[in-house]
Each structure stands twice: as C-alpha cells, then as structure tokens.
Design a protein around this motif. Structure first.
Motif, PDB file in Angstrom:
ATOM      1  N   GLN A  42       0.824  -1.206   0.000  1.00 45.22           N
ATOM      2  CA  GLN A  42       0.000   0.000   0.000  1.00 45.22           C
ATOM      3  C   GLN A  42       0.858   1.256   0.000  1.00 45.22           C
ATOM      4  OE1 GLN A  42      -3.115   0.323   2.902  1.00 45.22           O
ATOM      5  NE2 GLN A  42      -3.836  -1.774   2.577  1.00 45.22           N
ATOM      6  N   THR A  43       1.798   1.331   0.930  1.00 39.72           N
ATOM      7  CA  THR A  43       2.603   2.545   1.047  1.00 39.72           C
ATOM      8  C   THR A  43       3.529   2.725  -0.155  1.00 39.72           C
ATOM      9  OG1 THR A  43       4.183   1.303   2.416  1.00 39.72           O
ATOM     10  CG2 THR A  43       2.523   2.617   3.554  1.00 39.72           C
ATOM     11  N   SER A  44       4.030   1.633  -0.706  1.00 36.71           N
ATOM     12  CA  SER A  44       4.891   1.742  -1.889  1.00 36.71           C
ATOM     13  C   SER A  44       4.099   2.263  -3.083  1.00 36.71           C
ATOM     14  CB  SER A  44       5.515   0.390  -2.224  1.00 36.71           C
ATOM     15  OG  SER A  44       6.384  -0.042  -1.202  1.00 36.71           O
ATOM     16  N   LEU A  45       2.857   1.786  -3.244  1.00 36.51           N
ATOM     17  CA  LEU A  45       2.026   2.274  -4.335  1.00 36.51           C
ATOM     18  C   LEU A  45       1.705   3.757  -4.157  1.00 36.51           C
ATOM     19  CD1 LEU A  45       0.407   1.734  -6.902  1.00 36.51           C
ATOM     20  CD2 LEU A  45      -1.521   1.041  -5.444  1.00 36.51           C
ATOM     21  N   LEU A  46       1.323   4.143  -2.952  1.00 28.60           N
ATOM     22  CA  LEU A  46       1.029   5.552  -2.690  1.00 28.60           C
ATOM     23  C   LEU A  46       2.263   6.419  -2.924  1.00 28.60           C
ATOM     24  CD1 LEU A  46      -1.154   5.259   0.546  1.00 28.60           C
ATOM     25  CD2 LEU A  46      -1.933   5.899  -1.749  1.00 28.60           C
TER      26      LEU A  46
END
Length: 277
Positions: A42-46
């Motif tokens: 999630q954080t990598s995509l964001l």
C-alpha cells in the motif's frame, strides 16, 4: 534531473507492483484485498504515485502544492518504518522474489528518504501536523484486525488474533510509536536546507535569471523559501517614470526586495530574477 528521477522511480515501483499482481491473478490468487492488504504494498504504491505527481510538477517548472509535500513527508515516514521492521524484525519473510523484497524494503525506502533529506525543495513541516501520521495506519490496523477475526487473514503474523489481546496491544502500540518516531525524523529533516535544485529545474527561458535569485525566509517560519525576482527595464534607468516593474510573489511572510547587480543590454538596463515559491 530531480523531477525526472522522482517520476522514473515512481513509475518503476508502480510497474513492479502491477506486474506481480498480474502474476498472482494468473496463478488464481488475484484477491486485491490480500495483495494490497500488506502495508508495504500500500505505502509503496502511494509513494510511487506521489513521486510521479511531484516529479512531473518539478519538470514542468511548477510549484508543488504544500499539501502534496506534506503527504510525501508522511509517506516517507511510513517507508522508513517498513524498511526498519522488515530488515530488523522479519527479514526474508514473504513470498515475493528476493530482489523484489530488497527493492521494496530497502532500495526504494532509502531513495525516498535521501530525496527528502538532500533535496531542499520542501517547506518546513509544522509540528502541529505530526498527528496526521496516525489516521492511515489506524484505519489499516482496524481493517486488518477485522479481517483477522472474520476470515482469519492477516498480512503479518504478529497481528494474529490468537496471539492474545496483550500481544496485539504491544505490537500495535509499538508500530504506532515507530511511525511517530519516523515522522519526527522526517519533520526535523524538513528543516535542513538540502540542495537547492530549483534553478536547475527551471525551463530555459526562466533559468536565464537564476543567477540573480535571492532566497528569503523569515526566521522560524514554516513557509517554504521564496525566490524573488523582478524585471526592471528602461531606456534610461535614471528616470523612474520610464521604468516598468513586474513581480509575482507567493508567500505569507514579508519579503525584503534586494536589488541585484545590473545586466547591460542594448539601450536598456535590466534587473532580473524570477519569483516562484
């Protein structure tokens, strides 16, 4: 180069995440709530989307909105936590290939952190907004715990309900404390000057005035640095009535205007700079 680097790194990470999600779909395991239920994914995509957006703005010579910079700081803190927890507490776990784990848990967080620390195109993040680090991980934890109780799926073993309430409380409090600590480091780093890359990222017609820029920031201000430049030209610089002055200033702080060294042109005297936030 900074703008291109941000956009390119964001595009690479988004492509890697999309590719391995497609692989999971091909293998019959395409549940997006499982794949994107991992805090790392999630954080990598964001982070990749934010880097693409800020990189494009820098390449176009436009100012990055303060709200977007604040989100970039928050995501930077999350990636620091991802890197520390994975590499110190659960190294080598997960089903992803080793190079993907290294990319998402070490290389990418390191690049994002160095970008934040070394490139001085971000404002000072106000300490009163440090609490904004918490809503997203709290929402993520709530969703994960509900899933753990209802269908038994959790992304990380330390969040398994059968480990008991005490264990869950210790790990949740520890995770949130780590996020606040990482955020404090990111907030503090926003006060370092970093490298001023603004002039290098200007379009050619605006970069001509870069050597004449003056940087201004009121002491203790949370506002970003302001670059002031004015263009004054007249056939006879001694006659103020024949002068024209144009300036565009974006700042909440009072801005001292400092005359620059004159540049001579045929039949005119010009003082030049650019005004951008």
């Amino acid at each position: 180069m900074v703008g291109f680097g941000r956009a390119a790194s964001g595009l690479v990470i988004a492509t890697v995440l999309a590719y391995f999600y497609a692989v999971r779909i091909a293998l019959g395991d395409g549940n997006p709530f499982d794949y994107f239920g991992y805090f790392t994914n999630q954080t990598s995509l964001l982070a990749s989307l934010i880097l693409i957006a800020t990189g494009v703005l820098v390449v176009l010579g436009r100012s990055v909105p303060p709200a977007l910079t604040l989100v970039r700081g928050i995501i930077t803190a999350y990636l620091l936590v991802v890197a520390v927890i994975y590499n110190l507490l659960v190294p080598g776990t997960g089903s992803a290939p080793p190079w993907v784990s290294a990319l998402l848990h070490l290389v990418f967080p390191l690049l994002v952190a160095l970008d934040w620390l070394l490139v001085g195109d971000r404002p000072r993040l106000p300490w009163r907004r440090l609490w904004m680090l918490l809503p997203y991980p709290v929402l993520w934890l709530t969703t994960v715990l509900i899933r753990g109780v209802t269908d038994g799926w959790v992304p990380y073993g330390f969040l398994l309900p059968e480990r008991g309430i005490a264990s869950l409380i210790v790990h949740i409090v520890g995770l949130l404390a780590a996020i606040i600590a990482a955020g404090a480091l990111v907030w503090a780093a926003s006060r370092s000057p970093g490298l001023n890359v603004r002039a290098a990222e200007l379009s050619p017609h605006r970069a001509l005035s870069a050597p004449f820029r003056q940087r201004s920031r009121s002491p203790g201000s949370d506002h970003p640095p302001v670059y002031i430049s004015m263009a004054i030209s007249s056939p006879d610089a001694a006659h103020a009535s024949d002068s024209s002055c144009t300036a565009l200033i974006h700042s909440a702080d009072p801005i001292p205007v400092v005359p620059m060294a004159p540049r001579s042109t045929i039949g005119a005297t010009s003082f030049s700079a650019a005004v951008t936030e």
